[in-house]
Design a protein around this motif. Structure first.
Motif, PDB file in Angstrom:
ATOM      1  N   UNK A 109       0.855  -1.205   0.153  1.00 38.39           N
ATOM      2  CA  UNK A 109      -0.061   0.013   0.009  1.00 38.39           C
ATOM      3  C   UNK A 109       1.031   1.225   0.121  1.00 38.39           C
ATOM      4  N   UNK A 110       0.526   2.317  -0.832  1.00 40.72           N
ATOM      5  CA  UNK A 110       1.117   3.496  -0.900  1.00 40.72           C
ATOM      6  C   UNK A 110       0.024   4.604  -1.368  1.00 40.72           C
ATOM      7  N   UNK A 163      -0.157  -1.148 -15.289  1.00 37.13           N
ATOM      8  CA  UNK A 163       0.830  -1.260 -14.136  1.00 37.13           C
ATOM      9  C   UNK A 163       0.650  -2.485 -13.328  1.00 37.13           C
ATOM     10  N   UNK A 164       1.826  -2.858 -12.745  1.00 36.15           N
ATOM     11  CA  UNK A 164       1.717  -4.156 -11.831  1.00 36.15           C
ATOM     12  C   UNK A 164       1.981  -3.674 -10.393  1.00 36.15           C
ATOM     13  N   UNK A 165       1.407  -4.284  -9.682  1.00 33.69           N
ATOM     14  CA  UNK A 165       1.471  -4.000  -7.954  1.00 33.69           C
ATOM     15  C   UNK A 165       2.361  -5.206  -7.444  1.00 33.69           C
ATOM     16  N   UNK A 166       3.059  -4.688  -6.520  1.00 35.49           N
ATOM     17  CA  UNK A 166       3.674  -5.656  -5.302  1.00 35.49           C
ATOM     18  C   UNK A 166       2.939  -5.322  -3.993  1.00 35.49           C
ATOM     19  N   UNK A 167       2.355  -6.252  -3.599  1.00 33.81           N
ATOM     20  CA  UNK A 167       1.573  -5.834  -2.480  1.00 33.81           C
ATOM     21  C   UNK A 167       2.387  -6.318  -1.224  1.00 33.81           C
ATOM     22  N   UNK A 168       2.760  -5.446  -0.268  1.00 31.64           N
ATOM     23  CA  UNK A 168       3.313  -5.687   0.969  1.00 31.64           C
ATOM     24  C   UNK A 168       2.370  -6.333   2.105  1.00 31.64           C
ATOM     25  N   UNK A 169       2.801  -6.988   2.920  1.00 32.52           N
ATOM     26  CA  UNK A 169       1.809  -7.712   3.774  1.00 32.52           C
ATOM     27  C   UNK A 169       1.864  -7.209   5.138  1.00 32.52           C
ATOM     28  N   UNK A 208       0.882   3.366   5.609  1.00 36.26           N
ATOM     29  CA  UNK A 208       1.417   2.507   6.552  1.00 36.26           C
ATOM     30  C   UNK A 208       2.439   3.127   7.412  1.00 36.26           C
ATOM     31  N   UNK A 209       2.820   4.157   7.283  1.00 37.53           N
ATOM     32  CA  UNK A 209       3.809   4.852   8.223  1.00 37.53           C
ATOM     33  C   UNK A 209       5.104   4.062   8.408  1.00 37.53           C
ATOM     34  N   UNK A 210       5.501   3.325   7.425  1.00 42.07           N
ATOM     35  CA  UNK A 210       6.688   2.503   7.573  1.00 42.07           C
ATOM     36  C   UNK A 210       7.720   3.264   6.952  1.00 42.07           C
ATOM     37  N   UNK A 211       9.095   3.024   7.647  1.00 42.49           N
ATOM     38  CA  UNK A 211      10.215   3.744   7.047  1.00 42.49           C
ATOM     39  C   UNK A 211      11.306   2.848   6.699  1.00 42.49           C
ATOM     40  N   UNK A 230      -6.636   1.745  -0.650  1.00 44.49           N
ATOM     41  CA  UNK A 230      -5.377   1.908  -1.090  1.00 44.49           C
ATOM     42  C   UNK A 230      -5.355   0.241  -1.439  1.00 44.49           C
ATOM     43  N   UNK A 231      -4.745   0.015  -2.570  1.00 41.39           N
ATOM     44  CA  UNK A 231      -4.350  -1.476  -2.969  1.00 41.39           C
ATOM     45  C   UNK A 231      -3.551  -2.006  -1.636  1.00 41.39           C
ATOM     46  N   UNK A 232      -3.992  -3.279  -1.414  1.00 41.86           N
ATOM     47  CA  UNK A 232      -3.471  -4.012  -0.333  1.00 41.86           C
ATOM     48  C   UNK A 232      -4.253  -3.791   0.862  1.00 41.86           C
TER      49      UNK A 232
END
Length: 363
Positions: free
Chosen positions: A104-105, A120-126, A154-157, A322-324
């Motif tokens: 998601x982004x 567009x292809x997506x890579x979905x983080x879990x 996601x607030x991920x760094x 958000x995708x994912x």
């Protein structure tokens, strides 16, 4: 981390829609713009630029200031009408065959690519592994990869090393650092790096400085990419007031103020996280560790809770666009202690009301 294509989400839904839906006076926790901005000195500086509106915008001083801020030559800087314009320019100007967006982004990069006719292809983080980036999940044939850092919503760094591992000859690596100046010390930032092949870094001045209505941001990239994007821009794309804001917002005083604000945001975020932790018994979980000026939480009946929160005077961002993510996710902006405490009380009440509503017999 599966890879998928196709749309299936409302990529054009943004946080501002949450506070415009019915015209209600709501405490805004849906938009990620810093609440106490723009500061008085910035408003005065922008206002002073209005005396020059008869002349066409001249971006040379602002461009030089951005370059100095990041220790780069001006040929590596392009000023844009916010980061959103940069995504459109990238989609239209670059010769791309296999674009991949890491989700998601922020959804605007994918929307811009699709509007430009790209598949567009997506890579979905879990969520199971904290939405962490695995560079190996990105297809080797991707010639454009887009990822946010820290990532909205996601607030991920992500570690800088994980991002640079995505770089390779023939690939453009776009890193959206719109919220990086809200991270103390700008840890893991790639802005200013010239040793990463194909790197394009996007920065926005609208979040930290409360300038969403002015539209100002910039691109940092190799001179060839900057020149290609600039050819795709209309003439005078950034207004004189926006240029004035850009120049002053990357100066030493503003950089120091942003650094101070980043530490305050971190403290306010810890209070929000602590309060959300007390609601674990209600099924509330938070994507962690959170490093941005917002947090992503998951809870049962999130759509109903969001509606109840609106009735209690608070707007939060739905996550299912958000995708994912799905309907169980909500994004909440970090605010001051008083606002956070009031929100937490309202959230507990909304959760209780939503649960009671579901258990009520039909008819």
């Amino acid at each position: 981390m599966p890879t998928e294509g196709g749309a299936g989400h409302d990529l054009r839904h943004h946080g501002d829609a949450e506070i415009r839906d019915d015209g209600a006076a709501l405490v805004d926790l849906a938009v990620n713009v810093r609440a106490d901005t723009p500061p008085g000195w910035l408003r005065e500086h922008v206002a002073a630029s209005l005396t020059g509106l008869a002349a066409y915008p001249d971006g040379r001083a602002a461009r030089a200031a951005v370059a100095a801020r990041h220790g780069l030559p001006v040929e590596r800087v392009l000023l844009t009408a916010g980061a959103a314009e940069a995504f459109v320019l990238l989609a239209r100007a670059l010769k791309v065959r296999h674009p991949v967006v890491v989700h998601p982004q922020f959804t605007e990069p994918e929307a811009a690519l699709r509007d430009a006719g790209h598949t567009v292809d997506r890579v979905l983080l879990s969520a199971a592994d904290g939405f962490r980036l695995d560079p190996g999940a990105v297809p080797g044939g991707a010639d454009l990869v887009v990822v946010g850092n820290p990532t909205n919503p996601t607030s991920v760094l992500h570690p800088a090393g994980a991002l640079t591992a995505l770089a390779r000859p023939g690939r453009t690596l776009v890193v959206d650092e719109a919220f990086m100046d809200a991270v103390p010390g700008e840890r893991e930032a790639l802005a200013g790096r010239t040793d990463v092949p194909g790197l394009v870094v996007l920065r926005s001045l609208t979040k930290t400085w409360g300038l969403a209505g002015l539209r100002v941001g910039y691109v940092l990239a190799d001179p060839e990419t900057v020149a290609a994007l600039e050819r795709a821009q209309p003439l005078w794309p950034v207004s004189t007031p926006a240029l004035a804001a850009a120049e002053v917002c990357v100066g030493p005083r503003a950089v120091a103020e942003a650094a101070h604000a980043a530490h305050r945001i971190a403290a306010d975020r810890e209070r929000l996280l602590a309060g959300l932790g007390t609601l674990a018994g209600h099924g509330v979980t938070v994507a962690s560790p959170a490093e941005a000026p917002f947090v992503l939480m998951r809870l049962p009946r999130a759509a109903a809770v969001r509606r109840r929160l609106r009735a209690l005077g608070f707007a939060v961002r739905r996550g299912d666009t958000f995708p994912g993510l799905d309907r169980e996710w909500l994004r909440v902006a970090v605010r001051d202690r008083t606002t956070t405490d009031a929100f937490l009380r309202a959230l507990e009440r909304a959760i209780t009301q939503a649960a009671a509503e579901q258990s009520r017999p039909a008819g």
